[in-house]
Design an enzyme around this catalytic site. Structure first.
Site, PDB file in Angstrom:
ATOM      1  CE  LYS A  68      -4.419   1.056   0.139  1.00  0.00           C
ATOM      2  NZ  LYS A  68      -5.552   0.273  -0.377  1.00  0.00           N
TER       3      LYS A  68
HETATM    4  P1  NAD Z   1     -13.058   8.393  -2.845  1.00  0.00           P
HETATM    5  O1  NAD Z   1     -12.081   9.426  -2.468  1.00  0.00           O
HETATM    6  O2  NAD Z   1     -13.489   8.234  -4.264  1.00  0.00           O
HETATM    7  O3  NAD Z   1     -14.417   8.546  -1.997  1.00  0.00           O
HETATM    8  C1  NAD Z   1     -14.469   8.721  -0.621  1.00  0.00           C
HETATM    9  C2  NAD Z   1     -15.780   9.440  -0.331  1.00  0.00           C
HETATM   10  O4  NAD Z   1     -15.993   9.506   1.073  1.00  0.00           O
HETATM   11  C3  NAD Z   1     -15.796  10.886  -0.857  1.00  0.00           C
HETATM   12  O5  NAD Z   1     -17.027  11.142  -1.492  1.00  0.00           O
HETATM   13  C4  NAD Z   1     -15.615  11.714   0.408  1.00  0.00           C
HETATM   14  O6  NAD Z   1     -16.201  12.993   0.307  1.00  0.00           O
HETATM   15  C5  NAD Z   1     -16.318  10.840   1.434  1.00  0.00           C
HETATM   16  N1  NAD Z   1     -15.853  11.076   2.799  1.00  0.00           N
HETATM   17  C6  NAD Z   1     -14.584  11.283   3.229  1.00  0.00           C
HETATM   18  N2  NAD Z   1     -14.558  11.437   4.553  1.00  0.00           N
HETATM   19  C7  NAD Z   1     -15.828  11.317   4.967  1.00  0.00           C
HETATM   20  C8  NAD Z   1     -16.453  11.368   6.235  1.00  0.00           C
HETATM   21  N3  NAD Z   1     -15.753  11.605   7.337  1.00  0.00           N
HETATM   22  N4  NAD Z   1     -17.792  11.184   6.298  1.00  0.00           N
HETATM   23  C9  NAD Z   1     -18.518  10.951   5.189  1.00  0.00           C
HETATM   24  N5  NAD Z   1     -17.980  10.891   3.962  1.00  0.00           N
HETATM   25  C10 NAD Z   1     -16.655  11.071   3.859  1.00  0.00           C
HETATM   26  O7  NAD Z   1     -12.454   7.024  -2.264  1.00  0.00           O
HETATM   27  P2  NAD Z   1     -12.821   5.546  -2.679  1.00  0.00           P
HETATM   28  O8  NAD Z   1     -11.844   5.098  -3.698  1.00  0.00           O
HETATM   29  O9  NAD Z   1     -14.286   5.437  -2.917  1.00  0.00           O
HETATM   30  O10 NAD Z   1     -12.426   4.775  -1.330  1.00  0.00           O
HETATM   31  C11 NAD Z   1     -13.280   4.714  -0.206  1.00  0.00           C
HETATM   32  C12 NAD Z   1     -12.846   3.576   0.691  1.00  0.00           C
HETATM   33  O11 NAD Z   1     -12.853   2.362  -0.058  1.00  0.00           O
HETATM   34  C13 NAD Z   1     -11.444   3.704   1.280  1.00  0.00           C
HETATM   35  O12 NAD Z   1     -11.425   3.121   2.562  1.00  0.00           O
HETATM   36  C14 NAD Z   1     -10.606   2.866   0.336  1.00  0.00           C
HETATM   37  O13 NAD Z   1      -9.427   2.380   0.944  1.00  0.00           O
HETATM   38  C15 NAD Z   1     -11.576   1.748   0.021  1.00  0.00           C
HETATM   39  N6  NAD Z   1     -11.289   1.030  -1.227  1.00  0.00           N
HETATM   40  C16 NAD Z   1     -11.276   1.664  -2.434  1.00  0.00           C
HETATM   41  C17 NAD Z   1     -11.037   0.933  -3.588  1.00  0.00           C
HETATM   42  C18 NAD Z   1     -11.079   1.545  -4.968  1.00  0.00           C
HETATM   43  O14 NAD Z   1     -11.016   0.784  -5.955  1.00  0.00           O
HETATM   44  N7  NAD Z   1     -11.228   2.827  -5.126  1.00  0.00           N
HETATM   45  C19 NAD Z   1     -10.762  -0.444  -3.508  1.00  0.00           C
HETATM   46  C20 NAD Z   1     -10.788  -1.058  -2.260  1.00  0.00           C
HETATM   47  C21 NAD Z   1     -11.056  -0.300  -1.132  1.00  0.00           C
END
Ligand code: NAD
Length: 476
Positions: free
Chosen positions: A107
């Protein structure tokens, strides 16, 4: 905000790991070898921006190299620190093992608030970060392959791929150095939606497991279930969209940074998403009721709670007020180890992160394979498949003439049957298959072993066992 006695994210992952290995019979040395993070590289680099040099801190952590390359996203957030990156790298090891993606766990993270920078500045910063990692083989098609995570997406991956290619002009596999790229830069259809799509497939498979559904106290099908989602970013948006548009779920709450929206009748995910893209938050959205203290909505009654934003949001401070009987961890680490225990005692079923959000790494695996094979999926067989289907249709139509109207085919059947699968269909099929098989592996341990009370422990047992076997095969 998590209370002071709350274990850190890294401690939470270790505690969950320890709970699982206590039920296994691993030699102590091997147990420790699997648990520890192999290496974490910290880089501090300067970039000249707005007339002065700004210094950034970034990390790339490699948890386990039992398989190579190692794989894991790169996160852009102010909260990035070594502990967090190491916890996430460990989760990647277990996640890859669970979904049988042939990678070790890694990571990366950059301590930055990307919203504070212009696009060209972000490009400069990303290229410099990529340069620092690539020159140490921490970005490399056969050693370490990053992907998007919180705060990064296709755009950043394209910059990273290009930076690597510039530094390795004779590497024919250069495009495989990173996944989650845009299509025109070597990406794959279905990668952007993959993690949210995986959450949907995970829930579909959970609802096929009648014993599991019974354990959660829910009944019936996914259709009509009331869902609250936190974070309408890449993962949360796609999960909520597919669940509401294709599975009949009603999205009764959407929690974002600036507050939450609730509606008994259900929110229009597409409309809320468009609003966020335009206005930067949910404030002012014309439908539903706005709740300023968004996190409180996690505690509202619903059938399925989907934390899809960040870690630690369900913790010792709010766990006993969470009413959802089923939580699916779309984000990494949204439920702390302390909260996990409280929720388990209440009978809440948690579909754990290492499985629930594995759709991203699964389709990243497909993208990496596509890049190494230098051909898009379906290119060789699609038309041949169509031609063979046409043979069957022609033959049925010939028989039709003898058998009369009762045997005629519907035009929809003919059209669907005749169409050979394109890359997107193949990717979705591969993802669905992966999510089903991984769930079944966890499910069997969950239902069949008397000493395993939850899906998370089952998931750890399956994946640690696979990692252990891989180390043993290497003679460790
Ligand atoms: P992203 O940045 O696209 O979206 C995150 C969203 O959460 C945003 O809309 C943001 O405004 C919102 N947010 C942030 N802090 C917040 C809070 N305190 N309360 C409410 N909303 C809040 O990120 P993502 O890629 O969707 O990732 C989200 C989670 O999923 C992370 O934990 C990431 O590690 C995990 N994840 C992502 C992927 C991927 O393919 N993108 C894969 C596996 C896991």
């Amino acid at each position: 905000m998590a209370p002071k006695n709350e274990p850190s994210f890294r401690q939470s992952v270790d505690m969950m790991f320890n709970r699982a290995v206590a039920l296994m019979d691993l030699p102590p040395g091997l147990e420790e070898k699997i648990r520890v993070c192999n290496a974490t590289y910290t880089v501090r680099f300067g970039v000249r921006l707005r007339g002065q040099i700004q210094t950034f801190v970034g990390y790339r952590s490699v948890h386990s190299e039992h398989m190579e390359p190692v794989k894991g996203g790169i996160r852009y957030a102010m909260s990035v620190n070594q502990d967090e990156v190491e916890a996430l790298a460990a989760l990647m090891t277990y996640k890859c093992a669970l979904v049988e993606a042939p990678f070790g766990g890694s990571k990366g993270g950059l301590c930055i608030d990307p919203r504070q920078y212009e696009e060209h500045e972000l490009e400069q910063i990303t290229r410099r970060f990529a340069y620092e990692l690539a020159k140490r083989d921490l970005i490399n098609p056969s050693q370490n392959v990053p992907a998007p995570d919180m705060g990064t997406g296709e755009r950043e991956m394209a910059w990273i791929a290009d930076q690597y290619a510039r530094m390795n002009t004779t590497d024919i596999n250069a495009r495989a150095c990173v996944t989650g790229k845009p299509l025109n830069a070597g990406g794959i259809h279905g990668r952007v939606e993959a993690t949210g799509r995986g959450v949907q497939y995970a829930l579909q498979e959970f609802f096929r497991d009648r014993v599991g559904v019974g354990k959660s106290g829910l009944d019936g099908k996914l259709d009509g279930k009331r869902v609250i989602v936190q974070g309408l970013g890449n993962v949360g948006y796609h999960a909520a969209k597919f669940l509401s548009e294709e599975d009949g779920c009603v999205i009764t709450g959407i929690i974002e940074r600036d507050g939450a929206l609730v509606s008994d009748e259900g929110l229009d995910v597409e409309a809320v998403h468009n609003w966020i893209v335009k206005h930067g938050g949910v404030t002012g959205f014309p439908d539903g009721t706005f709740v300023a203290e968004g996190a409180k909505v996690l505690e509202e009654p619903c059938d399925i709670l989907i934390p899809a934003a960040m870690e630690g949001v369900i913790n010792l401070a709010n766990a006993d007020r969470i009413k959802a009987p089923l939580i699916i961890e779309a984000a990494n680490g949204p439920v702390t180890a302390g909260a996990d225990e409280i929720l388990r005692k209440k009978g809440c079923v948690i579909i754990p992160d290492m499985y629930a959000n594995a759709g991203g790494v699964t389709v990243s695996y497909f993208e990496w394979v596509k890049n190494l094979s230098h051909i898009r999926f379906g290119r060789m067989q699609r038309r041949q498949e169509e031609a063979r289907h046409q043979l069957v249709i022609d033959e049925l139509e010939r028989l039709d003439r003898y058998l009369g109207d009762a045997w005629s085919m519907t035009p929809q059947f003919k059209e669907k049957y005749l169409r050979g699968a394109d890359e997107l269909e193949l990717v979705r099929s591969g993802l669905d298959d992966t999510m089903r098989i991984a769930y079944q592996a966890m499910r069997d341990v969950w239902h069949e072993r008397g000493d395993v009370e939850d899906l998370r422990t089952a998931a750890y047992l399956v994946s640690i066992d696979r990692v252990a076997k891989s180390y043993r095969a290497k003679g460790l």
